[in-house]
Design a protein around this motif. Structure first.
Motif, PDB file in Angstrom:
ATOM      1  N   HIS A 115      -1.570  13.742  -2.145  1.00 14.63           N
ATOM      2  CA  HIS A 115      -0.954  13.635  -0.819  1.00 14.63           C
ATOM      3  C   HIS A 115      -1.900  12.841   0.075  1.00 14.63           C
ATOM      4  O   HIS A 115      -2.814  13.395   0.672  1.00 14.63           O
ATOM      5  CB  HIS A 115      -0.739  15.020  -0.204  1.00 14.63           C
ATOM      6  N   LEU A 116      -1.680  11.531   0.135  1.00 11.37           N
ATOM      7  CA  LEU A 116      -2.481  10.702   1.038  1.00 11.37           C
ATOM      8  C   LEU A 116      -1.714  10.561   2.351  1.00 11.37           C
ATOM      9  O   LEU A 116      -0.500  10.705   2.384  1.00 11.37           O
ATOM     10  CB  LEU A 116      -2.709   9.324   0.412  1.00 11.37           C
ATOM     11  N   ASN A 117      -2.436  10.275   3.444  1.00 13.87           N
ATOM     12  CA  ASN A 117      -1.762  10.072   4.728  1.00 13.87           C
ATOM     13  C   ASN A 117      -1.448   8.600   4.914  1.00 13.87           C
ATOM     14  O   ASN A 117      -2.326   7.749   4.745  1.00 13.87           O
ATOM     15  CB  ASN A 117      -2.661  10.509   5.887  1.00 13.87           C
ATOM     16  N   ALA A 118      -0.207   8.311   5.286  1.00 13.96           N
ATOM     17  CA  ALA A 118       0.176   6.923   5.551  1.00 13.96           C
ATOM     18  C   ALA A 118      -0.197   6.553   6.976  1.00 13.96           C
ATOM     19  O   ALA A 118      -0.118   7.372   7.880  1.00 13.96           O
ATOM     20  CB  ALA A 118       1.675   6.763   5.360  1.00 13.96           C
ATOM     21  N   LEU A 119      -0.631   5.304   7.157  1.00 11.20           N
ATOM     22  CA  LEU A 119      -0.991   4.812   8.480  1.00 11.20           C
ATOM     23  C   LEU A 119      -0.196   3.547   8.758  1.00 11.20           C
ATOM     24  O   LEU A 119       0.171   2.827   7.836  1.00 11.20           O
ATOM     25  CB  LEU A 119      -2.485   4.454   8.531  1.00 11.20           C
ATOM     26  N   ASP A 142       9.351   7.695  -0.764  1.00 10.52           N
ATOM     27  CA  ASP A 142       9.586   8.015   0.640  1.00 10.52           C
ATOM     28  C   ASP A 142       8.784   7.146   1.601  1.00 10.52           C
ATOM     29  O   ASP A 142       9.276   6.738   2.642  1.00 10.52           O
ATOM     30  CB  ASP A 142       9.237   9.485   0.894  1.00 10.52           C
ATOM     31  N   MET A 143       7.525   6.894   1.272  1.00  8.59           N
ATOM     32  CA  MET A 143       6.696   6.136   2.209  1.00  8.59           C
ATOM     33  C   MET A 143       7.204   4.726   2.358  1.00  8.59           C
ATOM     34  O   MET A 143       7.281   4.196   3.466  1.00  8.59           O
ATOM     35  CB  MET A 143       5.249   6.100   1.725  1.00  8.59           C
ATOM     36  N   VAL A 144       7.585   4.109   1.214  1.00  7.57           N
ATOM     37  CA  VAL A 144       8.129   2.758   1.274  1.00  7.57           C
ATOM     38  C   VAL A 144       9.383   2.773   2.135  1.00  7.57           C
ATOM     39  O   VAL A 144       9.567   1.935   3.024  1.00  7.57           O
ATOM     40  CB  VAL A 144       8.445   2.227  -0.142  1.00  7.57           C
ATOM     41  N   ALA A 145      10.238   3.764   1.910  1.00  3.31           N
ATOM     42  CA  ALA A 145      11.496   3.831   2.656  1.00  3.31           C
ATOM     43  C   ALA A 145      11.222   4.008   4.142  1.00  3.31           C
ATOM     44  O   ALA A 145      11.686   3.233   4.972  1.00  3.31           O
ATOM     45  CB  ALA A 145      12.343   4.983   2.127  1.00  3.31           C
ATOM     46  N   ILE A 198       0.826  -1.197   0.000  1.00  2.51           N
ATOM     47  CA  ILE A 198       0.000   0.000   0.000  1.00  2.51           C
ATOM     48  C   ILE A 198       0.874   1.266   0.000  1.00  2.51           C
ATOM     49  O   ILE A 198       0.495   2.293  -0.545  1.00  2.51           O
ATOM     50  CB  ILE A 198      -0.999  -0.014   1.186  1.00  2.51           C
ATOM     51  N   TYR A 199       2.067   1.152   0.607  1.00  2.17           N
ATOM     52  CA  TYR A 199       2.959   2.319   0.617  1.00  2.17           C
ATOM     53  C   TYR A 199       3.525   2.589  -0.777  1.00  2.17           C
ATOM     54  O   TYR A 199       3.709   3.738  -1.172  1.00  2.17           O
ATOM     55  CB  TYR A 199       4.100   2.120   1.621  1.00  2.17           C
ATOM     56  N   ALA A 200       3.782   1.503  -1.501  1.00  3.73           N
ATOM     57  CA  ALA A 200       4.249   1.689  -2.874  1.00  3.73           C
ATOM     58  C   ALA A 200       3.151   2.366  -3.694  1.00  3.73           C
ATOM     59  O   ALA A 200       3.403   3.279  -4.485  1.00  3.73           O
ATOM     60  CB  ALA A 200       4.632   0.346  -3.482  1.00  3.73           C
ATOM     61  N   LEU A 201       1.918   1.934  -3.440  1.00  2.00           N
ATOM     62  CA  LEU A 201       0.782   2.543  -4.143  1.00  2.00           C
ATOM     63  C   LEU A 201       0.698   4.038  -3.803  1.00  2.00           C
ATOM     64  O   LEU A 201       0.520   4.888  -4.675  1.00  2.00           O
ATOM     65  CB  LEU A 201      -0.511   1.826  -3.743  1.00  2.00           C
ATOM     66  N   ALA A 202       0.866   4.340  -2.513  1.00  2.00           N
ATOM     67  CA  ALA A 202       0.789   5.739  -2.087  1.00  2.00           C
ATOM     68  C   ALA A 202       1.912   6.557  -2.710  1.00  2.00           C
ATOM     69  O   ALA A 202       1.704   7.707  -3.121  1.00  2.00           O
ATOM     70  CB  ALA A 202       0.851   5.825  -0.568  1.00  2.00           C
ATOM     71  N   ASP A 203       3.114   5.968  -2.796  1.00  2.00           N
ATOM     72  CA  ASP A 203       4.221   6.693  -3.424  1.00  2.00           C
ATOM     73  C   ASP A 203       3.921   6.987  -4.894  1.00  2.00           C
ATOM     74  O   ASP A 203       4.241   8.061  -5.408  1.00  2.00           O
ATOM     75  CB  ASP A 203       5.525   5.882  -3.314  1.00  2.00           C
ATOM     76  N   MET A 204       3.283   6.027  -5.568  1.00  2.00           N
ATOM     77  CA  MET A 204       2.936   6.266  -6.972  1.00  2.00           C
ATOM     78  C   MET A 204       1.884   7.369  -7.075  1.00  2.00           C
ATOM     79  O   MET A 204       1.914   8.183  -7.997  1.00  2.00           O
ATOM     80  CB  MET A 204       2.414   4.975  -7.619  1.00  2.00           C
ATOM     81  N   MET A 205       0.970   7.388  -6.119  1.00  2.00           N
ATOM     82  CA  MET A 205      -0.043   8.452  -6.113  1.00  2.00           C
ATOM     83  C   MET A 205       0.630   9.802  -5.848  1.00  2.00           C
ATOM     84  O   MET A 205       0.225  10.823  -6.402  1.00  2.00           O
ATOM     85  CB  MET A 205      -1.114   8.175  -5.054  1.00  2.00           C
ATOM     86  N   THR A 206       1.663   9.790  -5.001  1.00  2.00           N
ATOM     87  CA  THR A 206       2.403  11.033  -4.741  1.00  2.00           C
ATOM     88  C   THR A 206       3.020  11.570  -6.024  1.00  2.00           C
ATOM     89  O   THR A 206       2.984  12.765  -6.300  1.00  2.00           O
ATOM     90  CB  THR A 206       3.511  10.788  -3.686  1.00  2.00           C
ATOM     91  N   LEU A 259       1.092  -1.260 -10.495  1.00  5.52           N
ATOM     92  CA  LEU A 259       1.722  -1.961  -9.374  1.00  5.52           C
ATOM     93  C   LEU A 259       1.565  -3.474  -9.533  1.00  5.52           C
ATOM     94  O   LEU A 259       2.444  -4.249  -9.169  1.00  5.52           O
ATOM     95  CB  LEU A 259       1.081  -1.490  -8.070  1.00  5.52           C
ATOM     96  N   LYS A 260       0.429  -3.883 -10.123  1.00 12.28           N
ATOM     97  CA  LYS A 260       0.224  -5.316 -10.313  1.00 12.28           C
ATOM     98  C   LYS A 260       1.174  -5.854 -11.381  1.00 12.28           C
ATOM     99  O   LYS A 260       1.658  -6.974 -11.298  1.00 12.28           O
ATOM    100  CB  LYS A 260      -1.230  -5.600 -10.707  1.00 12.28           C
ATOM    101  N   LYS A 261       1.462  -5.000 -12.370  1.00 11.74           N
ATOM    102  CA  LYS A 261       2.389  -5.409 -13.417  1.00 11.74           C
ATOM    103  C   LYS A 261       3.804  -5.486 -12.871  1.00 11.74           C
ATOM    104  O   LYS A 261       4.594  -6.332 -13.230  1.00 11.74           O
ATOM    105  CB  LYS A 261       2.357  -4.381 -14.568  1.00 11.74           C
ATOM    106  N   GLU A 262       4.110  -4.537 -11.999  1.00 12.63           N
ATOM    107  CA  GLU A 262       5.491  -4.424 -11.508  1.00 12.63           C
ATOM    108  C   GLU A 262       5.457  -4.254  -9.986  1.00 12.63           C
ATOM    109  O   GLU A 262       5.597  -3.154  -9.473  1.00 12.63           O
ATOM    110  CB  GLU A 262       6.133  -3.187 -12.142  1.00 12.63           C
ATOM    111  N   PRO A 263       5.282  -5.359  -9.280  1.00 15.00           N
ATOM    112  CA  PRO A 263       4.908  -5.312  -7.856  1.00 15.00           C
ATOM    113  C   PRO A 263       5.830  -4.498  -6.957  1.00 15.00           C
ATOM    114  O   PRO A 263       5.388  -3.971  -5.960  1.00 15.00           O
ATOM    115  CB  PRO A 263       4.922  -6.783  -7.438  1.00 15.00           C
ATOM    116  N   LYS A 264       7.159  -4.426  -7.273  1.00 14.45           N
ATOM    117  CA  LYS A 264       7.956  -3.663  -6.320  1.00 14.45           C
ATOM    118  C   LYS A 264       8.538  -2.419  -6.969  1.00 14.45           C
ATOM    119  O   LYS A 264       9.667  -2.010  -6.702  1.00 14.45           O
ATOM    120  CB  LYS A 264       9.027  -4.528  -5.689  1.00 14.45           C
ATOM    121  N   GLY A 265       7.706  -1.846  -7.812  1.00 13.36           N
ATOM    122  CA  GLY A 265       8.165  -0.753  -8.651  1.00 13.36           C
ATOM    123  C   GLY A 265       8.477   0.572  -7.985  1.00 13.36           C
ATOM    124  O   GLY A 265       8.833   1.521  -8.661  1.00 13.36           O
ATOM    125  N   SER A 266       8.367   0.687  -6.661  1.00 11.46           N
ATOM    126  CA  SER A 266       8.558   2.016  -6.088  1.00 11.46           C
ATOM    127  C   SER A 266       9.638   2.041  -5.026  1.00 11.46           C
ATOM    128  O   SER A 266       9.817   1.108  -4.266  1.00 11.46           O
ATOM    129  CB  SER A 266       7.246   2.502  -5.466  1.00 11.46           C
TER     130      SER A 266
END
Ligand SMILES: *Cc1c(COP(=O)(O)O)cnc(C)c1O
Length: 556
Positions: free
Chosen positions: A480-484, A526-529, A467-475, A516-523
């Motif tokens: 600007h989504l909030n991470a939880l 910052d959020m992922v990190a 979900i963090y990778a998804l949020a980073d892509m949205m960034t 993300l489904k095509k490339e699961p670890k594509g991000s």
């Protein structure tokens, strides 16, 4: 009989035993140690028992394990070799943070003059206007565009105009000096009264504060002093659902109160009332419910919490900081059906906080803390009767306060009115409901909604994707989504600007999910990190250091 010396106990012993001071000396020691041991053990047993009741057996062992683990990790991190590594990583991150605020990286080649010292001669207004244009140029986010979760509680251009006109009328006002500024006093007391009637308790009492955090700090201080005065509690404790706002931990930290954080129901995301009840002990001063909470927007079961608080004669603070002017308008806007009474309609609710700088669209720096009675509010005050500077009465944390903020807030509340807020509630909650149902249908195979949010916040996670990778892509796409954390998720707190862009949000989500489904670890954003570190065992320690470094850099 010889003259008796020593303590009264000595004398008594000597009297009873016909003078055997030697044995008495030994026995005295024994009695002392027995008393001390009994006291210590009973104390340990009482405290352990309370702890086990609050945490459960599994939770207690988990807590013990975590404490030992934390200790071991701290030990490992303090080894010279790990210290070196940590320092180096912190150094790298410091450089990265610095870069992100470095003038060389200002967009569009904006150049700003640096001003580390007070200019010798005053600048002209034209100079300032030019600087302002530059400063505006470095703002990365167009806040009106409707891509930021929460944060920008924009009431519309006309509301902004009302705010700036109102504030300019009362620029210098300071409510600390109510005799000099009677107009501000009148407006402030009307703001409080309007909120009290919205939350269904016109006979209550309250004050304004600088924001939700201060409102919460004040409520906690009030219960601490109330419990000390009326029950003699000197080791106060409070019980909060883990979904409560960080400000409660801040209050516990500042005010010397032990805080018990109780897990929420995993499915509904609401406070577990039975579990909170088990954590209550004679030192408990208050419990907390949110309407709604910040992380996932769930509304805690306030009626049940109110019954619990009333049964134990302790405080119940309902945090409606975020609920603000959404919660009281849900009914009028046609969304009230599934919502339980969340306010003073429940007898056990003894205080509430409402941030008018959120969904009431007032200028930033305005919140209201409300109490069931004026008597309870008195524990919030600080009075110094014998100060060298004269009698000093003050209602809340600050001394001097910006009267213009209150003037702005009072103007906005009057300008928008009940029908206006009903309409903004309708727009904002419609958008939230739209996102919720879209995730539950269009995205059902990839995402899931946390709980069943009924107000303005919708949180979602994923069982399959990061979900963090998804949020980073949205960034990257400007959102600007909030991470939880726990579980990993993100949320969108809808506002007026974002209520108009929910379809764009859904389109971008669809695109990012597909990518993300095509490339699961594509991000590697910052959020992922950040949250990646957070989930490792050294995480919490490292993240704390990181956060401190981050704040340091902000002031460079
Ligand atoms: C925003 C918020 C607060 C505190 O707000 P500040 O105004 O940022 O101090 C408290 N509780 C909840 C649920 C919030 O969303």
């Amino acid at each position: 009989m010889k003259v008796q010396t020593g303590t009264r106990l000595d004398q008594a012993w000597t009297f009873v035993t016909n003078d055997k001071p030697d044995n008495w000396g030994q026995l005295q020691g024994v009695i002392f140690w027995i008393l001390l041991a009994t006291w210590t053990y009973s104390n340990i047993i009482v405290r352990s028992w309370r702890h086990v009741r609050a945490k459960g057996i599994v939770g207690t062992f988990r807590g013990m394990y975590k404490a030992v683990e934390g200790f071991a990790i701290k030990l490992i991190l303090s080894l010279p070799s790990s210290k070196r590594k940590l320092n180096q990583e912190m150094g790298d991150l410091r450089t990265k943070f610095r870069k992100s605020i470095d003038p060389a990286h200002y967009p569009n080649g904006v150049k700003l003059r640096s001003g580390r010292e007070l200019p010798k001669h005053g600048r002209s207004l034209e100079w300032l206007q030019e600087e302002w244009r530059g400063l505006k140029g470095i703002e990365k986010t167009d806040v009106d565009e409707g891509k930021v979760s929460g944060t920008v509680y924009h009431g519309g251009e006309d509301v902004n105009q009302v705010i700036s006109e109102a504030m300019s009328q009362f620029l210098l006002a300071n409510p600390l000096h109510s005799s000099v500024f009677p107009a501000i006093r009148k407006m402030e007391s009307e703001i409080v009264s309007m909120c009290l009637s919205l939350f269904n308790h016109p006979d209550g009492a309250g004050t304004t504060t600088s924001g939700g955090t201060e409102s919460i700090l004040m409520a906690v201080k009030t219960y601490r002093d109330w419990a000390k005065a009326t029950k003699g509690i000197t080791h106060p404790e409070m019980i909060v659902p883990e979904s409560a706002h960080a400000a409660f931990w801040k209050a516990a930290h500042y005010l010397g109160i032990k805080i018990h954080s109780i897990p929420v129901n995993k499915k509904s995301r609401k406070a577990d009332v039975a579990w909170m009840g088990r954590a209550i002990n004679p030192n408990t001063i208050m419990i907390v419910g949110s309407a709604p909470n910040f992380p996932d927007g769930a509304i805690d079961p306030i009626p049940a919490l109110a019954r619990l608080a009333k049964r134990h004669n302790i405080g119940l603070h309902v945090d409606s900081c975020l609920g603000s002017f959404i919660m009281p308008f849900l009914d009028r806007a046609g969304f009230g059906e599934e919502v339980e009474p969340f306010d003073f309609r429940n007898e056990g609710v003894t205080s509430m906080s409402c941030d008018i700088h959120k969904y009431a669209f007032c200028p930033k720096g305005a919140s209201v803390i409300m109490y069931r009675s004026a008597e309870l509010r008195r524990y919030q005050y600080f009075i110094m009767a014998d100060w060298a500077g004269g009698l000093y009465p003050s209602p809340s944390m600050a001394g001097s306060r910006p009267g213009m903020i209150l003037a702005g807030a009072w103007a906005v509340m009057n300008y928008i009115g009940t029908d206006g807020y009903t309409e903004s509630c309708r727009q904002i909650v419609s958008a939230a409901r739209h996102l919720k149902s879209a995730i539950q249908t269009r995205f059902a195979s990839d995402l899931y909604v946390l709980g069943d949010p009924l107000a303005s916040v919708v949180a979602f996670g994923s069982h399959k994707l990061s979900i963090y990778a998804l949020a980073d892509m949205m960034t990257e796409r400007g959102w600007h989504l909030n991470a939880l954390a726990n579980p990993p998720a993100v949320h969108m707190a809808f506002t007026l600007p974002t209520s108009k862009t929910v379809d764009r949000l859904l389109d971008d989500l669809e695109y990012c999910v597909a990518q993300l489904k095509k490339e699961p670890k594509g991000s590697s954003g910052d959020m992922v990190a950040l949250y990646g570190i957070g989930q490792t065992s050294v995480g919490p320690h490292v993240v704390e250091e990181l956060a401190k470094t981050y704040i340091d850099v902000l002031y460079e």
